[in-house]
Design a protein around this motif. Structure first.
Motif, PDB file in Angstrom:
ATOM      1  N   GLU A  23       0.845  -1.198   0.000  1.00 59.09           N
ATOM      2  CA  GLU A  23       0.000   0.000   0.000  1.00 59.09           C
ATOM      3  C   GLU A  23       0.875   1.239   0.000  1.00 59.09           C
ATOM      4  O   GLU A  23       2.054   1.174   0.309  1.00 59.09           O
ATOM      5  CB  GLU A  23      -0.867   0.034   1.270  1.00 59.09           C
TER       6      GLU A  23
ATOM      7  N   ALA B 265      -1.581  11.554   1.095  1.00 59.47           N
ATOM      8  CA  ALA B 265      -2.979  11.182   0.826  1.00 59.47           C
ATOM      9  C   ALA B 265      -3.861  11.316   2.066  1.00 59.47           C
ATOM     10  O   ALA B 265      -5.081  11.260   1.964  1.00 59.47           O
ATOM     11  CB  ALA B 265      -3.045   9.756   0.290  1.00 59.47           C
ATOM     12  N   ASN B 266      -3.254  11.485   3.224  1.00 64.59           N
ATOM     13  CA  ASN B 266      -4.005  11.619   4.482  1.00 64.59           C
ATOM     14  C   ASN B 266      -3.936  13.030   5.052  1.00 64.59           C
ATOM     15  O   ASN B 266      -4.320  13.251   6.206  1.00 64.59           O
ATOM     16  CB  ASN B 266      -3.490  10.591   5.501  1.00 64.59           C
TER      17      ASN B 266
ATOM     18  N   LYS C 112     -11.213   2.368  11.256  1.00 65.60           N
ATOM     19  CA  LYS C 112     -11.009   3.412  10.258  1.00 65.60           C
ATOM     20  C   LYS C 112      -9.866   4.354  10.640  1.00 65.60           C
ATOM     21  O   LYS C 112      -9.223   4.943   9.775  1.00 65.60           O
ATOM     22  CB  LYS C 112     -12.312   4.205  10.122  1.00 65.60           C
TER      23      LYS C 112
ATOM     24  N   GLN D 192      -4.535   1.813   3.481  1.00 67.11           N
ATOM     25  CA  GLN D 192      -5.355   1.246   2.402  1.00 67.11           C
ATOM     26  C   GLN D 192      -6.486   2.179   1.982  1.00 67.11           C
ATOM     27  O   GLN D 192      -6.926   2.141   0.840  1.00 67.11           O
ATOM     28  CB  GLN D 192      -5.985  -0.078   2.843  1.00 67.11           C
ATOM     29  N   ASN D 193      -7.002   2.960   2.913  1.00 63.14           N
ATOM     30  CA  ASN D 193      -8.152   3.832   2.684  1.00 63.14           C
ATOM     31  C   ASN D 193      -7.806   5.244   3.149  1.00 63.14           C
ATOM     32  O   ASN D 193      -8.220   5.660   4.230  1.00 63.14           O
ATOM     33  CB  ASN D 193      -9.371   3.311   3.448  1.00 63.14           C
TER      34      ASN D 193
ATOM     35  N   LYS E 229      -8.183  11.243   2.105  1.00 61.15           N
ATOM     36  CA  LYS E 229      -8.685  11.997   0.954  1.00 61.15           C
ATOM     37  C   LYS E 229      -9.854  11.280   0.271  1.00 61.15           C
ATOM     38  O   LYS E 229     -10.647  11.914  -0.413  1.00 61.15           O
ATOM     39  CB  LYS E 229      -7.576  12.297  -0.053  1.00 61.15           C
ATOM     40  N   SER E 230      -9.987   9.957   0.485  1.00 59.93           N
ATOM     41  CA  SER E 230     -11.082   9.194  -0.146  1.00 59.93           C
ATOM     42  C   SER E 230     -12.329   9.095   0.736  1.00 59.93           C
ATOM     43  O   SER E 230     -13.321   8.504   0.330  1.00 59.93           O
ATOM     44  CB  SER E 230     -10.594   7.788  -0.505  1.00 59.93           C
ATOM     45  N   TRP E 231     -12.297   9.662   1.944  1.00 57.05           N
ATOM     46  CA  TRP E 231     -13.424   9.539   2.865  1.00 57.05           C
ATOM     47  C   TRP E 231     -14.596  10.435   2.498  1.00 57.05           C
ATOM     48  O   TRP E 231     -15.702  10.248   2.991  1.00 57.05           O
ATOM     49  CB  TRP E 231     -12.986   9.827   4.298  1.00 57.05           C
ATOM     50  N   GLY E 232     -14.367  11.464   1.701  1.00 53.02           N
ATOM     51  CA  GLY E 232     -15.443  12.347   1.276  1.00 53.02           C
ATOM     52  C   GLY E 232     -16.002  13.237   2.375  1.00 53.02           C
ATOM     53  O   GLY E 232     -17.183  13.570   2.358  1.00 53.02           O
TER      54      GLY E 232
END
Length: 178
Positions: A93, A118-119, A151, A159-160, A163-166
């Motif tokens: 990752e 990304a975080n 989370k 992995q998540n 920025k992808s949490w919306g």
């Protein structure tokens, strides 16, 4: 073979008991220490995580496994920079990048992780405890507790990414404060 696993370097095994929180604001005080951290995840399986971490100029291989309650067993082995880079290259990752600020409050050490990459925008505070029932005094900048919410664990964040949490950080804190 990685020499740091079996050589005469500093190694440790312990049970890690920590609580995690979001922040309502950054601390006003200057941190006692600040570290740049880069970490990657080599393996994740059934709650067990194998991680390589660079903290400033030191390198550590960590294995965390479940234990009873909120604690986790943690085994750490010191690595050389060359050994760590081999393991970083094996991470599947994206790596976590963050600045860790250290504060003392109420007789405890608080680690505030300010994520980057990304975080970027995510901030999580952790406090390590001697027991699950240990009393703590929350600093005024502490917001909702997220202990136990996968989370907010770094292996999941890799992995998540945030920025992808919306959701913005402020909205996330507000939602969790309910």
């Amino acid at each position: 073979m990685i020499k740091g696993l079996f050589g005469g370097k500093k190694n440790s095994t312990s049970v890690e008991i920590e609580r995690k929180f979001l922040l309502t604001r950054l601390p006003e005080a200057k941190p006692e220490r600040r570290h740049h951290i880069r970490q990657g995840y080599i393996a994740r399986n059934g709650g067990t995580v194998v991680r390589v971490r660079q903290k400033d100029d030191s390198y550590i291989l960590s294995v965390k496994t479940p234990s009873k309650g909120i604690g986790r067993y943690e085994i750490e082995k010191t690595l050389t920079a060359d050994e760590a880079e081999v393991l970083f290259a094996a991470c599947s990752e994206p790596q976590i990048e963050k600045t860790r600020e250290i504060y003392h409050h109420g007789g405890h050490i608080w680690e505030v992780d300010i994520f980057d990459g990304a975080n970027k925008g995510l901030i999580v505070a952790e406090v390590e405890l001697k027991s699950e029932t240990e009393d703590i005094t929350l600093p005024p900048w502490i917001g909702p507790e997220v202990t136990g919410l996968q989370k907010f664990y770094n292996a999941h964040i890799a992995q998540n990414p945030f920025k992808s949490w919306g959701v913005s950080y402020a909205d996330l804190v507000q939602r969790l404060q309910g």
